[in-house]
Design an enzyme around this catalytic site. Sequence first.
Site, PDB file in Angstrom:
ATOM      1  CE  LYS A  24      -3.777   4.697   0.359  1.00  0.00           C
ATOM      2  NZ  LYS A  24      -2.422   4.660   0.886  1.00  0.00           N
ATOM      3  CG  ASP A  57      -1.782   1.258   1.272  1.00  0.00           C
ATOM      4  OD1 ASP A  57      -2.880   1.193   0.677  1.00  0.00           O
ATOM      5  OD2 ASP A  57      -1.381   2.300   1.840  1.00  0.00           O
ATOM      6  CE1 TYR A  65       0.424   8.087   2.320  1.00  0.00           C
ATOM      7  CE2 TYR A  65       0.888   5.788   1.921  1.00  0.00           C
ATOM      8  CZ  TYR A  65       0.054   6.770   2.416  1.00  0.00           C
ATOM      9  OH  TYR A  65      -1.131   6.425   3.006  1.00  0.00           O
ATOM     10  CG  HIS A  67      -4.840   9.753  -0.021  1.00  0.00           C
ATOM     11  ND1 HIS A  67      -3.492   9.593  -0.221  1.00  0.00           N
ATOM     12  CD2 HIS A  67      -5.023   9.529   1.292  1.00  0.00           C
ATOM     13  CE1 HIS A  67      -2.909   9.295   0.914  1.00  0.00           C
ATOM     14  NE2 HIS A  67      -3.823   9.249   1.856  1.00  0.00           N
TER      15      HIS A  67
HETATM   16  N1  LIG Z   1      -5.423   6.419   3.556  1.00  0.00           N
HETATM   17  C1  LIG Z   1      -4.905   7.156   4.512  1.00  0.00           C
HETATM   18  O1  LIG Z   1      -5.272   8.330   4.715  1.00  0.00           O
HETATM   19  C2  LIG Z   1      -3.882   6.567   5.411  1.00  0.00           C
HETATM   20  C3  LIG Z   1      -3.289   5.377   5.025  1.00  0.00           C
HETATM   21  N2  LIG Z   1      -2.323   4.813   5.822  1.00  0.00           N
HETATM   22  C4  LIG Z   1      -1.732   3.537   5.345  1.00  0.00           C
HETATM   23  O2  LIG Z   1      -1.785   2.586   6.417  1.00  0.00           O
HETATM   24  C5  LIG Z   1      -0.478   2.156   6.751  1.00  0.00           C
HETATM   25  C6  LIG Z   1      -0.390   1.815   8.229  1.00  0.00           C
HETATM   26  O3  LIG Z   1      -0.664   2.907   9.056  1.00  0.00           O
HETATM   27  P1  LIG Z   1       0.487   3.686   9.860  1.00  0.00           P
HETATM   28  O4  LIG Z   1       0.020   5.048  10.140  1.00  0.00           O
HETATM   29  O5  LIG Z   1       1.768   3.543   9.160  1.00  0.00           O
HETATM   30  O6  LIG Z   1       0.494   2.969  11.270  1.00  0.00           O
HETATM   31  P2  LIG Z   1       0.763   1.499  11.853  1.00  0.00           P
HETATM   32  O7  LIG Z   1      -0.281   1.296  12.861  1.00  0.00           O
HETATM   33  O8  LIG Z   1       0.972   0.534  10.781  1.00  0.00           O
HETATM   34  O9  LIG Z   1       2.115   1.722  12.643  1.00  0.00           O
HETATM   35  C7  LIG Z   1       3.349   1.889  12.012  1.00  0.00           C
HETATM   36  C8  LIG Z   1       4.393   2.237  13.079  1.00  0.00           C
HETATM   37  O10 LIG Z   1       4.548   1.135  13.981  1.00  0.00           O
HETATM   38  C9  LIG Z   1       5.908   0.707  14.020  1.00  0.00           C
HETATM   39  N3  LIG Z   1       5.862  -0.760  14.098  1.00  0.00           N
HETATM   40  C10 LIG Z   1       5.619  -1.637  13.093  1.00  0.00           C
HETATM   41  N4  LIG Z   1       5.613  -2.899  13.533  1.00  0.00           N
HETATM   42  C11 LIG Z   1       5.858  -2.823  14.862  1.00  0.00           C
HETATM   43  C12 LIG Z   1       5.982  -3.803  15.867  1.00  0.00           C
HETATM   44  N5  LIG Z   1       5.851  -5.103  15.584  1.00  0.00           N
HETATM   45  N6  LIG Z   1       6.252  -3.393  17.129  1.00  0.00           N
HETATM   46  C13 LIG Z   1       6.395  -2.065  17.402  1.00  0.00           C
HETATM   47  N7  LIG Z   1       6.289  -1.084  16.487  1.00  0.00           N
HETATM   48  C14 LIG Z   1       6.023  -1.464  15.227  1.00  0.00           C
HETATM   49  C15 LIG Z   1       6.534   1.221  12.750  1.00  0.00           C
HETATM   50  O11 LIG Z   1       7.915   1.487  12.931  1.00  0.00           O
HETATM   51  P3  LIG Z   1       9.077   0.694  12.107  1.00  0.00           P
HETATM   52  O12 LIG Z   1       8.927   1.045  10.675  1.00  0.00           O
HETATM   53  O13 LIG Z   1      10.315   1.252  12.719  1.00  0.00           O
HETATM   54  O14 LIG Z   1       8.880  -0.763  12.413  1.00  0.00           O
HETATM   55  C16 LIG Z   1       5.760   2.518  12.527  1.00  0.00           C
HETATM   56  O15 LIG Z   1       6.334   3.550  13.275  1.00  0.00           O
HETATM   57  C17 LIG Z   1       0.386   3.336   6.300  1.00  0.00           C
HETATM   58  O16 LIG Z   1       1.757   3.014   6.234  1.00  0.00           O
HETATM   59  C18 LIG Z   1      -0.255   3.688   4.982  1.00  0.00           C
HETATM   60  O17 LIG Z   1       0.131   2.757   3.984  1.00  0.00           O
HETATM   61  C19 LIG Z   1      -1.982   5.377   7.009  1.00  0.00           C
HETATM   62  C20 LIG Z   1      -2.545   6.550   7.427  1.00  0.00           C
HETATM   63  C21 LIG Z   1      -3.543   7.248   6.658  1.00  0.00           C
HETATM   64  O1  LIG Z   2      -2.221   8.547   4.012  1.00  0.00           O
HETATM   65  C1  LIG Z   2      -1.933   9.431   4.802  1.00  0.00           C
HETATM   66  C2  LIG Z   2      -1.161   9.193   5.999  1.00  0.00           C
HETATM   67  O2  LIG Z   2      -1.596   9.995   7.053  1.00  0.00           O
HETATM   68  C3  LIG Z   2      -1.332  11.320   6.819  1.00  0.00           C
HETATM   69  C4  LIG Z   2      -1.552  12.188   8.016  1.00  0.00           C
HETATM   70  O3  LIG Z   2      -2.880  12.324   8.356  1.00  0.00           O
HETATM   71  C5  LIG Z   2      -2.100  11.778   5.648  1.00  0.00           C
HETATM   72  O4  LIG Z   2      -1.292  12.751   5.089  1.00  0.00           O
HETATM   73  C6  LIG Z   2      -2.352  10.797   4.571  1.00  0.00           C
HETATM   74  O5  LIG Z   2      -3.703  10.784   4.281  1.00  0.00           O
END
Ligand SMILES: NC(=O)C1=CN([C@@H]2O[C@H](COP(=O)(O)OP(=O)(O)OC[C@H]3O[C@@H](n4cnc5c(N)ncnc54)[C@H](OP(=O)(O)O)[C@@H]3O)[C@@H](O)[C@H]2O)C=CC1
Ligand SMILES: O=C1CO[C@H](CO)[C@@H](O)[C@@H]1O
Length: 333
Positions: free
Chosen positions: A88, A46, A51, A121
């Site tokens: 996205k 994803d 990003y 998005h």
């Molecule tokens: N459509 C949207 O608006 C959005 C989409 N997304 C998508 O969803 C994905 C996931 O959400 P995200 O916000 O990244 O949050 P997550 O809940 O996936 O958390 C990610 C964080 O957790 C850490 N982490 C990962 N695995 C572990 C573990 N086993 N133990 C402890 N810490 C851990 C990572 O650090 P490290 O890399 O150091 O392991 C990172 O800092 C995003 O990457 C993106 O692709 C996210 C937000 C908004």
């Molecule tokens: O995918 C995303 C990750 O989170 C961010 C912070 O809200 C947004 O910028 C974006 O929608």
Amino acid sequence: MAAQKNVKLSSGKMMPLLGLGCWQSPPEEVAIAVETALDAGYRHIDTAYNYLNEEAVGKGIHAWMNKAKGASKIINGAVRKEIFVVTKLPMIGMYAGGIEEYLRKSLKKLQLDYVDLYLVHSPIGFKGAAHDKDLMPKNKDGLVNIDYGTDQIAVWKEMEKMVDLGLTKSIGVSNFNEKQLRRLLAIGRIPPAVNQIEMHLEFQQLEMHKFCKENNIILTAYGPLGSPGRQYLNDSYKPQLLNNALVKMVADHHKVTTAQVLIRYWIQRNVVVIPKSTNKGRIQVNGDVLGFQLTEQEMEALLGLNKGPSCRSFRQYAMIPGVKEHADCPFFV
Ligand SMILES: NC(=O)C1=CN([C@@H]2O[C@H](COP(=O)(O)OP(=O)(O)OC[C@H]3O[C@@H](n4cnc5c(N)ncnc54)[C@H](OP(=O)(O)O)[C@@H]3O)[C@@H](O)[C@H]2O)C=CC1
Ligand SMILES: O=C1CO[C@H](CO)[C@@H](O)[C@@H]1O
């Protein structure tokens, strides 16, 4: 890792329930992270135009595909069909002609002929970008230049064309509320296959889950670990899921980590889940969630952790001055 579990989309395509999130994955780390994930058995990646890492994500995908094909260098053959790539449409691309323009930009960066799923998005667009990395263009007052005229229906009709052109296999949305989904369901020739939203154990989005189930829309959970690596707004809720006592108890029972429980839970609820990591060990462990099963009693107990919208932690866009005046607010609700 056991064979991937898939869910069937309304487009008829199969989507792997587990994917690797790539937000905040620096380009210099994400190529290796993607390759590591695919090596570990993930089959879904994803990313997003926003990003700013699609080129590196593409590098990781191609490194893995080339390895999988051995010496052969065919880019989009059978091996490509093994994986599911999501990207996205940025908020700055939500205008007539912008959808195709930005999807083509993403495909070029990813070095792919098509993606498996293209998502809008956000329900609200921004306008007046000075260049294609100006993701949050400002108006003359220095505030984010919100496009109050974003026409979701026009955007969706262009999204449908992207399927017709073969540039994406399926289309969906992200951060849409029920009213916005209903609007697309009412007019769409192709219904949205997916809504990607914040979902974690304390904010389980039960009403949205029910609505999507009734309307054959698959949910993808972002922030499933509570997104601990990000900067929170001062007044934002900070989920503390990785050290939650109940999650720890369940994890100990299965001899797995708390992160694995936080991920496995969604797979058992038929919700796609996309934990992000660029750490090799954590990518592998997070992906190792198909070899154990949470019991019904454990699923019930984990459902009990839900506290609802007060635990929404992603509020960045809702806080942008002027967003509240947009006809599509309440944002994300
Ligand atoms: N459509 C949207 O608006 C959005 C989409 N997304 C998508 O969803 C994905 C996931 O959400 P995200 O916000 O990244 O949050 P997550 O809940 O996936 O958390 C990610 C964080 O957790 C850490 N982490 C990962 N695995 C572990 C573990 N086993 N133990 C402890 N810490 C851990 C990572 O650090 P490290 O890399 O150091 O392991 C990172 O800092 C995003 O990457 C993106 O692709 C996210 C937000 C908004
Ligand atoms: O995918 C995303 C990750 O989170 C961010 C912070 O809200 C947004 O910028 C974006 O929608």
